[in-house]
Design an enzyme around this catalytic site. Structure first.
Site, PDB file in Angstrom:
ATOM      1  N   LYS A 154       0.832  -1.026  -0.287  1.00  0.00           N
ATOM      2  CA  LYS A 154       0.230   0.235   0.037  1.00  0.00           C
ATOM      3  C   LYS A 154       0.938   0.814  -0.601  1.00  0.00           C
ATOM      4  CE  LYS A 154      -4.217   1.424   2.073  1.00  0.00           C
ATOM      5  NZ  LYS A 154      -4.781   2.259   0.358  1.00  0.00           N
ATOM      6  N   GLY A 162       6.198   0.301   6.277  1.00  0.00           N
ATOM      7  CA  GLY A 162       7.739  -0.055   5.081  1.00  0.00           C
ATOM      8  C   GLY A 162       7.541  -0.153   3.724  1.00  0.00           C
ATOM      9  N   CYS A 163       6.013   0.462   3.067  1.00  0.00           N
ATOM     10  CA  CYS A 163       6.491   0.829   1.475  1.00  0.00           C
ATOM     11  C   CYS A 163       7.090   2.116   1.700  1.00  0.00           C
ATOM     12  CB  CYS A 163       5.063   0.392   1.532  1.00  0.00           C
ATOM     13  SG  CYS A 163       4.042  -0.955   1.797  1.00  0.00           S
ATOM     14  N   THR A 164       6.939   2.860   2.451  1.00  0.00           N
ATOM     15  CA  THR A 164       7.930   3.750   2.528  1.00  0.00           C
ATOM     16  C   THR A 164       9.194   3.586   2.181  1.00  0.00           C
ATOM     17  OG1 THR A 164       5.601   5.584   2.960  1.00  0.00           O
ATOM     18  CG2 THR A 164       7.769   6.031   2.373  1.00  0.00           C
ATOM     19  N   ALA A 195      10.319   2.800  -0.852  1.00  0.00           N
ATOM     20  CA  ALA A 195      10.409   2.957  -1.649  1.00  0.00           C
ATOM     21  C   ALA A 195      11.269   3.807  -1.821  1.00  0.00           C
ATOM     22  CB  ALA A 195       9.141   3.761  -2.227  1.00  0.00           C
TER      23      ALA A 195
END
Length: 159
Positions: free
Chosen positions: A41, A46-48, A51
């Site tokens: 998401k 974690g995704c930030t 990325a």
């Protein structure tokens, strides 16, 4: 639920909408290594972190001829906000019906606090210039993952 795409096999073809309004087609990327990473998401911790790690390694990845693409079930509008908020310097692809994630095996059953749901298993696929999967990372741990991808690219380029 599809099995994971295996190393040495042809990467499943796809065409997805990117955050800049274009369509990205795997077939059009032939000749360059592709880092295709699936994440759950936009704008979650974690995704930030993942990325931003790929963003910060852009120079190293580009030096190795690699193109990076982040894929999640979020729509293009969400991707635009995420990209702009963190100045991401690679395309985010919208897989809203998770069909591409399913082809790669990244759409999996997840168990969070005893609640079973379907969702993206954080995973990365390194696809060589001929369209074959060179390396698969399942259940990615974000810390240090960018470095592992660069090391795998170095191995790929030696071949």
């Amino acid at each position: 639920m599809a099995d994971w795409v295996e190393e040495g096999k042809k990467a499943p073809a796809f065409t997805l909408a990117a955050d800049d309004g274009t369509k990205v087609k795997l077939a059009d990327l032939a000749g360059s290594p592709v880092v295709l990473y699936f994440y759950p998401k936009d704008d979650t911790p974690g995704c930030t972190k993942e990325a931003c790690a790929f963003r910060d390694q852009k120079k190293e990845l580009t030096k190795r001829g690699a193109k990076v693409y982040g894929v999640s079930p979020d729509g293009v509008e969400s991707h635009v906000k995420f990209r702009d908020k963190y100045q991401l310097n690679f395309p985010l692809l919208a897989d809203v019906d998770h069909k591409v994630a399913e082809k790669y095996g990244a759409w999996r059953e997840k168990n969070m606090y005893g609640k079973v749901t379907m969702g993206i298993q954080r995973s990365t696929f390194l696809i060589d210039g001929s369209g074959k999967v060179a390396k698969v990372w399942k259940r990615v741990q974000v810390d240090g993952h960018d470095q592992k991808v660069i090391e795998a690219l170095d191995e790929l380029l030696k071949k």
